[in-house]
Design a protein around this motif. Structure first.
Motif, mmCIF file in Angstrom:
data_model
loop_
_atom_site.group_PDB
_atom_site.id
_atom_site.type_symbol
_atom_site.label_atom_id
_atom_site.label_comp_id
_atom_site.label_asym_id
_atom_site.label_seq_id
_atom_site.Cartn_x
_atom_site.Cartn_y
_atom_site.Cartn_z
ATOM 1 N N LYS A 57 -7.523 -15.733 58.443
ATOM 2 C CA LYS A 57 -8.648 -16.453 58.957
ATOM 3 C C LYS A 57 -8.100 -16.360 60.627
ATOM 4 C CE LYS A 57 -10.843 -20.787 59.093
ATOM 5 N NZ LYS A 57 -10.659 -22.024 58.831
ATOM 6 N N ASN A 58 -7.219 -17.185 60.865
ATOM 7 C CA ASN A 58 -6.653 -17.260 62.122
ATOM 8 C C ASN A 58 -5.686 -16.058 62.608
ATOM 9 O OD1 ASN A 58 -8.787 -19.059 62.822
ATOM 10 N ND2 ASN A 58 -7.598 -20.766 62.005
ATOM 11 N N GLY A 59 -5.412 -15.373 61.880
ATOM 12 C CA GLY A 59 -4.117 -14.252 62.222
ATOM 13 C C GLY A 59 -2.787 -14.796 61.728
ATOM 14 N N ASP A 60 -2.495 -15.977 62.138
ATOM 15 C CA ASP A 60 -1.120 -16.441 61.768
ATOM 16 C C ASP A 60 -0.838 -17.652 61.416
ATOM 17 O OD1 ASP A 60 0.555 -13.859 62.355
ATOM 18 O OD2 ASP A 60 -0.216 -14.099 64.423
ATOM 19 N N ILE A 61 0.317 -17.864 61.179
ATOM 20 C CA ILE A 61 0.839 -19.216 60.729
ATOM 21 C C ILE A 61 0.751 -19.986 61.913
ATOM 22 C CG2 ILE A 61 2.754 -20.843 60.079
ATOM 23 C CD1 ILE A 61 4.085 -18.001 58.952
ATOM 24 N N LYS A 62 0.338 -21.327 61.661
ATOM 25 C CA LYS A 62 0.432 -22.098 63.208
ATOM 26 C C LYS A 62 1.669 -22.904 63.045
ATOM 27 C CE LYS A 62 -1.811 -25.521 65.941
ATOM 28 N NZ LYS A 62 -2.585 -27.034 65.825
ATOM 29 N N LEU A 63 2.778 -22.865 64.010
ATOM 30 C CA LEU A 63 3.995 -23.410 63.991
ATOM 31 C C LEU A 63 4.022 -24.705 64.598
ATOM 32 C CD1 LEU A 63 7.049 -23.501 62.656
ATOM 33 C CD2 LEU A 63 7.382 -21.896 64.650
ATOM 34 N N ILE A 64 4.252 -25.900 64.115
ATOM 35 C CA ILE A 64 4.250 -27.073 64.841
ATOM 36 C C ILE A 64 5.827 -27.371 65.026
ATOM 37 C CG2 ILE A 64 3.817 -29.564 65.179
ATOM 38 C CD1 ILE A 64 1.320 -28.846 63.560
ATOM 39 N N ILE A 65 6.518 -27.576 66.245
ATOM 40 C CA ILE A 65 7.755 -27.817 66.421
ATOM 41 C C ILE A 65 7.879 -29.208 67.154
ATOM 42 C CG2 ILE A 65 10.056 -27.146 67.587
ATOM 43 C CD1 ILE A 65 9.308 -24.393 67.568
ATOM 44 N N ASN A 66 8.219 -30.179 66.443
ATOM 45 C CA ASN A 66 8.051 -31.438 67.057
ATOM 46 C C ASN A 66 8.952 -32.149 66.335
ATOM 47 O OD1 ASN A 66 7.661 -33.222 69.058
ATOM 48 N ND2 ASN A 66 5.498 -32.463 69.217
ATOM 49 N N THR A 67 9.183 -33.689 66.851
ATOM 50 C CA THR A 67 9.889 -34.631 65.699
ATOM 51 C C THR A 67 8.970 -35.075 64.990
ATOM 52 O OG1 THR A 67 9.433 -36.036 67.760
ATOM 53 C CG2 THR A 67 11.644 -35.364 67.584
ATOM 54 N N PRO A 68 9.255 -36.187 64.000
ATOM 55 C CA PRO A 68 7.998 -36.324 62.985
ATOM 56 C C PRO A 68 6.934 -37.228 63.370
ATOM 57 C CG PRO A 68 10.581 -36.705 62.202
ATOM 58 C CD PRO A 68 10.679 -36.514 63.485
ATOM 59 N N THR A 69 7.131 -37.884 64.204
ATOM 60 C CA THR A 69 5.893 -38.825 64.537
ATOM 61 C C THR A 69 4.688 -38.021 65.296
ATOM 62 O OG1 THR A 69 7.216 -40.516 64.818
ATOM 63 C CG2 THR A 69 5.194 -40.956 65.201
ATOM 64 N N PRO A 70 4.984 -37.206 66.224
ATOM 65 C CA PRO A 70 4.111 -36.595 66.754
ATOM 66 C C PRO A 70 3.660 -35.131 65.787
ATOM 67 C CG PRO A 70 5.984 -36.202 68.053
ATOM 68 C CD PRO A 70 6.234 -37.407 67.079
ATOM 69 N N ARG A 71 4.364 -34.847 65.007
ATOM 70 C CA ARG A 71 4.216 -33.862 64.145
ATOM 71 C C ARG A 71 2.886 -34.377 63.123
ATOM 72 N NH1 ARG A 71 9.304 -32.426 62.273
ATOM 73 N NH2 ARG A 71 9.021 -32.892 60.192
ATOM 74 N N ARG A 72 3.204 -35.486 62.805
ATOM 75 C CA ARG A 72 2.368 -36.220 61.617
ATOM 76 C C ARG A 72 1.052 -36.269 62.376
ATOM 77 N NH1 ARG A 72 5.243 -40.765 58.287
ATOM 78 N NH2 ARG A 72 6.455 -39.531 56.626
ATOM 79 N N GLN A 73 0.920 -36.700 63.410
ATOM 80 C CA GLN A 73 -0.429 -36.636 64.207
ATOM 81 C C GLN A 73 -1.051 -35.782 64.318
ATOM 82 O OE1 GLN A 73 -1.541 -39.740 65.236
ATOM 83 N NE2 GLN A 73 0.349 -40.590 64.730
ATOM 84 N N GLU A 74 -0.528 -34.346 64.280
ATOM 85 C CA GLU A 74 -1.114 -33.196 64.359
ATOM 86 C C GLU A 74 -1.781 -32.824 62.710
ATOM 87 O OE1 GLU A 74 -1.112 -30.171 66.363
ATOM 88 O OE2 GLU A 74 -1.124 -31.795 67.839
ATOM 89 N N TYR A 75 -0.658 -33.244 61.876
ATOM 90 C CA TYR A 75 -1.275 -33.030 60.350
ATOM 91 C C TYR A 75 -2.368 -33.828 60.270
ATOM 92 C CZ TYR A 75 3.674 -31.312 59.671
ATOM 93 O OH TYR A 75 5.048 -30.665 59.722
ATOM 94 N N LEU A 76 -2.425 -35.084 60.548
ATOM 95 C CA LEU A 76 -3.645 -35.831 60.189
ATOM 96 C C LEU A 76 -4.791 -35.285 60.750
ATOM 97 C CD1 LEU A 76 -2.505 -39.527 61.128
ATOM 98 C CD2 LEU A 76 -2.636 -38.525 58.858
ATOM 99 N N LYS A 77 -4.884 -34.791 61.941
ATOM 100 C CA LYS A 77 -5.878 -33.846 62.497
ATOM 101 C C LYS A 77 -6.385 -32.768 61.567
ATOM 102 C CE LYS A 77 -4.630 -34.551 67.214
ATOM 103 N NZ LYS A 77 -4.147 -33.880 68.367
ATOM 104 N N ILE A 78 -5.407 -32.239 61.169
ATOM 105 C CA ILE A 78 -5.728 -30.844 60.178
ATOM 106 C C ILE A 78 -6.282 -31.177 58.952
ATOM 107 C CG2 ILE A 78 -4.632 -28.842 59.013
ATOM 108 C CD1 ILE A 78 -2.216 -29.056 61.703
ATOM 109 N N ILE A 79 -5.702 -32.359 58.310
ATOM 110 C CA ILE A 79 -6.314 -32.776 57.191
ATOM 111 C C ILE A 79 -7.544 -33.273 57.304
ATOM 112 C CG2 ILE A 79 -5.751 -34.293 54.997
ATOM 113 C CD1 ILE A 79 -2.834 -34.260 55.729
ATOM 114 N N SER A 80 -7.801 -34.245 58.166
ATOM 115 C CA SER A 80 -9.225 -34.641 58.577
ATOM 116 C C SER A 80 -10.129 -33.763 58.637
ATOM 117 C CB SER A 80 -9.228 -35.496 59.758
ATOM 118 O OG SER A 80 -8.276 -36.570 59.737
ATOM 119 N N GLN A 81 -9.898 -32.694 59.314
ATOM 120 C CA GLN A 81 -10.746 -31.290 59.473
ATOM 121 C C GLN A 81 -11.131 -30.710 58.333
ATOM 122 O OE1 GLN A 81 -11.851 -30.333 62.753
ATOM 123 N NE2 GLN A 81 -13.242 -29.323 61.510
#
Ligand SMILES: [Zn+2]
Ligand SMILES: [Zn+2]
Length: 686
Positions: free
Chosen positions: A149-173
Motif C-alpha cells: 500500500k505505502n511502498g515500504d515499512i515505516k521505521l520509527i527510531i525513537n525512545t519508548p515514550t515518543p514511539r508509543r505516541q506514534e503507535y497510538l496515532k496509528i492504532i486510532s487511525q
C-alpha cells in the motif's frame, strides 16, 4: 468434483505437500479454507481445502474426503497465500505452518468456547462442527492484495515514550477506519506493561492476547475473534503474525531489533518480521517497525528520512568525552553521554530525562584502588542515594545463574553437561545446571579429575549480582527477573505489577527485564557489559549496540551506569559520541566487505546425529554436493558449532552464502531432498 488439500502435518519436503481428493456427496458443502478429515498413508488426518476443481487428471483413482470437520472456513485465500510464501521462503512443510496458523476447535470446555463466541455473535461449535449464527464473518474483507500500500515499512527510531505516541496515532487511525490492529512484542515479559498501556488509551476496546502461553480454549477463542472481526486490538508475540484477521489495518512490530522475533530452535524457522512484510502486502495494510536502535536490516531496507539523517550527522555530541574527573574521594571516569543540546532539532531522538547522565566506569580503576566488588563505588553510591530518595534501580546482567562456569584452579578442568558438552552454570544453592537441557547436579567439593579442593565458580551471573546487592543493601527490597525463574505470563505480570507499584527497590534482571519501566525508576546499570561486547559472532556488534542503546537511550530514567574492563571498546566510544547514524554506516560497510546480510542471503544447514561417524561423513558429503551444485555460492563448513553436542546429539553446520539470484532450482532440489538428519535455517541468527 475434486479438492486440493494440505494435510495438517509435517511431511518430508521430498514428498508431495498437496493432495487431490474426490468430494462425492460433500461437493455441495465444500468451501476453500475448510477443515476436513482425509485418509493419507493408512491414517486419517485433518487437512485444509486450498482449491476446488471440477476436473482431475484422468486415469488416477482418487480417495474420498472422509468428512468436513468444521463447516466454517478456518482460513481464507490470503492465509493460503501466506502459507505458500512461508513454505517457499523457509523451505518448510506447508502442513506444519498451517497447523500453527489454524488451531483445531477444542474438544474440551466447549461450553466456555460457545459462551465466548455467542457473546461476539459468532459460530457455535456443536459436537465438533460449528454452526454459523452470525453474519459478521461475511462482512470481512477477503480480498488479496498484490502490491504494497505505502511502498515500504515505516521505521520509527525513537525512545519508548515518543514511539508509543506514534503507535497510538496509528492504532486510532485503524480503529477510525473500522479496521483491526496487531501489536507485536518480542517477548512474553513485555505483554503486561504493553497491555496496561493499551488498555489505558483504548478503554472501550478489549485488548485480545495472542501468544504461545494461552490455554487451548483461550487460544481458539482469541483466534476466532481475530479471524471474524470480533475484536479490534490484538497484542501478541511472534507467532501472532500467522493469525488470520478479518480486516487488518496495521501491524506494529515494536522492539523490532529483538532477535526473539526469529524462531530459531524449531521448525518452521520463520522470522515474524519477514512474515509481517508479506502479510502486510497480502492484506494491503500498514507495517510499522519501531526501535530505540533498529536492526541493521531494517535500517538498510528503510532508509531514514533525509531530515533525520541530517540531524543525526549534524549533532554528534560535542564536549568532554571520557575525561577523568574527581569528585569527593571517589575516582571515576565519566563520559557525558547525554548532553542537552542548544539547537536540538525535533527529529533527533530525545535521550534520557533532561539533565540526565550516562557514566562509563573503568573497572580496572576499581581494582587498582582496592575495590574487588562487582559494584563500582559510583554504582554503590548511586544506589544508596536512590534508596534514600525512595526511587528504583534496575541492574542488568547478561548471564543467568550465579557463576557462568565452574573450573578447577589446579588442572583447569571445567564442569560440563554430559549430554551437551556445554559448560554448566552454578546457582546460589551450590547446584549446577545446563542451559541447553534439563541436566542438574550438585556442585563438586573436589575436582573430579585431580581431586583438588580448589574448584570454584567463575563469571558473574544474575544470581550472584542479586546476592551481592542483598549483602551491600540489606534494607532494600530486591527481586530477580530472568527467563529461568519467571517463564509464565502470570508470574511475569505479578513481577511487573510489583515493580511498577514501587514494591521492588532494586530489580536485577537479564535482557527480559530491560524494557520494563516504572514511574519511580531512576537508574539503570549494566554490571558486566564486556560479556556482551566480546562474544565471537558476526552479529555481536549489532546486538551490543542495540543493548547499549536500550540501556541508556531512554526517556524514563535519570542515570545510566555502564561498567567495563575495556573502555577503549569502539561501541562505547560511539555511544559516547551519541551518533546513531555513524554506527550503522560503519556496520554496513563491514557487512558489505565481509559478505554478510543484508548484502547477501545466508542459509544454515544443521546436521544432527547420535552417531559421530555418520555425522562427519554425511556433513562432509553434503558440503561437497553443495559446492559442486552451486559453484557461484560460497559454502562454509562443515563447521563444528560452539556447543558441538546438544541433548546427546552431535551437530555440524554448513553455511550457504548467496545472492538473491543464486536462490535457484538446483538449491531447492538439494534442500528438499535432505535426509531427516538435517534442518534448514533461512536467515539464521548466527
Ligand atoms: Zn582439577
Ligand atoms: Zn545439557
Amino acid at each position: 468434483m475434486y479438492a486440493n488439500i494440505i494435510p495438517l502435518t509435517r511431511l518430508p519436503l521430498s514428498r508431495p505437500q498437496i493432495y487431490t481428493y474426490e468430494l462425492g456427496d460433500l461437493a455441495k458443502e465444500i468451501k476453500i479454507g475448510q477443515l476436513v478429515e482425509i485418509p493419507l498413508y493408512y491414517r486419517s488426518l485433518p487437512g485444509i481445502v486450498v482449491k476446488i476443481t471440477a476436473e482431475a487428471p484422468a486415469g488416477i483413482e482418487f480417495k474420498q474426503v472422509n468428512k468436513i470437520i468444521d463447516q466454517h472456513p478456518l482460513v481464507g485465500q490470503r492465509e493460503i497465500k501466506l502459507v505458500e510464501f512461508v513454505s517457499e521462503y523457509y523451505y518448510a512443510s506447508p502442513g506444519l505452518i498451517l497447523k500453527q496458523l489454524a488451531p483445531e476447535p477444542p474438544k474440551k470446555r466447549i461450553k466456555k468456547v460457545e459462551e465466548a463466541l455467542v457473546k461476539i455473535n459468532l459460530s457455535v461449535i456443536a459436537g465438533g462442527t460449528s454452526i454459523n449464527i452470525g453474519e459478521r464473518e461475511e462482512s470481512c474483507d477477503n480480498s488479496v492484495h498484490t502490491v504494497k500500500k505505502n511502498g515500504d515499512i515505516k521505521l520509527i527510531i525513537n525512545t519508548p515514550t515518543p514511539r508509543r505516541q506514534e503507535y497510538l496515532k496509528i492504532i486510532s487511525q485503524a480503529l477510525q477506519n473500522k479496521k483491526q490492529a496487531l501489536f507485536l512484542v518480542p517477548e512474553l515479559s513485555l505483554i503486561p506493561q504493553t497491555q496496561e498501556w493499551l488498555e489505558k488509551h483504548f478503554f472501550n476496546e478489549e485488548i485480545v492476547l495472542l501468544h504461545g502461553g494461552l490455554s487451548k480454549t483461550d487460544a481458539y477463542i482469541n483466534w476466532r475473534r481475530a479471524q471474524s472481526g470480533g475484536a479490534k486490538i490484538f497484542l501478541g508475540t511472534r507467532h501472532a503474525v500467522l493469525t488470520p484477521f478479518c480486516n487488518l489495518g496495521s501491524i506494529i512490530v515494536d522492539e523490532e531489533q529483538n532477535l526473539s522475533y526469529k524462531q530459531w530452535d524449531m521448525n518452521p524457522r520463520y522470522d515474524a518480521r519477514t512474515v509481517a512484510g508479506e502479510k502486510a502486502r497480502l492484506y494491503g495494510c500498514d507495517l510499522i517497525f519501531g526501535a530505540t536502535a533498529p536492526s541493521v536490516g531494517a535500517y538498510f531496507t528503510s532508509p531514514l528520512p533525509a531530515s533525520l539523517r541530517e540531524a543525526l550527522q549534524a549533532s554528534p555530541t560535542p564536549g568532554p568525552l571520557l575525561s577523568k574527573e574527581k569528585g569527593g574521594d571517589i575516582h571515576f571516569v565519566q563520559a557525558l553521554l547525554f548532553r542537552k543540546e542548544e539547537n536540538k532539532t525535533e527529529s533527533t531522538p530525545p535521550l534520557t530525562k533532561e539533565g540526565a547522565r550516562g557514566v562509563i566506569i573503568d573497572m580496572r580503576d576499581e581494582l587498582r584502588k582496592g575495590n574487588y566488588s562487582i559494584f563500582s563505588e559510583k554504582l554503590q553510591i548511586s544506589i544508596t542515594e536512590i534508596l534514600r530518595e525512595k526511587r528504583q534501580a534496575m541492574l542488568f546482567v547478561n548471564r543467568r545463574g550465579s557463576s557462568t562456569f565452574v573450573m578447577c584452579r589446579d588442572c583447569g578442568h571445567i564442569m560440563r553437561c554430559p549430554n551437551c558438552h556445554n559448560a554448566l552454570m552454578e546457582h546460589t544453592g551450590r547446584t549446577l545446571s545446563c542451559n541447553r537441557c534439563s541436566y542438574k547436579a550438585a556442585s563438586p567439593l573436589t575436582c573430579p579429575k585431580c581431586r583438588s579442593p580448589r574448584i570454584k565458580g567463575f563469571g558473574t551471573g544474575v544470581e550472584k549480582v542479586e546476592q551481592e546487592a542483598k549483602n551491600l543493601f540489606p534494607g532494600a527490597r530486591t527481586s530477580r527477573l530472568d527467563i529461568g525463574n519467571a517463564p509464565r505470563l502470570k508470574e511475569l505480570r505479578q513481577k511487573y505489577e510489583e515493580f511498577s507499584a514501587g514494591k521492588i527497590d532494586i530489580l536485577i534482571g537479564t535482557q527480559t527485564a530491560l524494557p520494563l519501566s516504572s514511574p519511580n525508576l531512576s537508574l539503570i546499570a549494566a554490571v558486566n557489559i564486556d560479556s556482551i561486547l566480546n562474544f565471537p559472532d558476526w552479529r555481536t556488534d549489532e546486538k551490543s549496540w542495540q543493548m547499549l542503546n536500550q540501556l541508556c537511550r531512554r526517556d524514563d530514567i535519570n542515570n545510566c551506569i555502564i561498567q567495563t574492563y575495556n573502555q577503549e571498546n569502539r561501541l562505547l566510544r560511539l555511544l559516547a559520541r551519541n551518533n546513531l547514524d555513524e554506527f550503522y554506516q560503519q556496520e554496513l560497510k563491514n557487512r558489505q566487505a565481509l559478505k554478510y546480510p543484508p548484502y547477501i542471503k545466508m542459509i544454515k544447514l544443521i546436521c544432527k546425529s547420535d552417531d559421530y561417524n555418520y555425522l562427519q561423513k554425511e556433513s562432509a558429503a553434503m558440503a561437497d554436493k553443495l559446492r559442486k551444485g552451486l559453484p557461484d555460492a560460497e559454502i562454509i563448513g562443515p563447521v563444528k558449532p560452539v556447543n558441538e553436542k546438544i541433548r546427546n546429539f552431535w551437530q555440524r553446520n554448513i553455511i550457504i552464502k548467496l545472492t538473491e539470484s543464486q536462490k535457484n532450482d538446483m538449491l531447492k532440489q538439494i534442500l528438499v531432498n535432505l535426509s531427516n538428519a538435517w534442518s534448514i535455517d533461512v536467515d539464521p541468527l548466527t
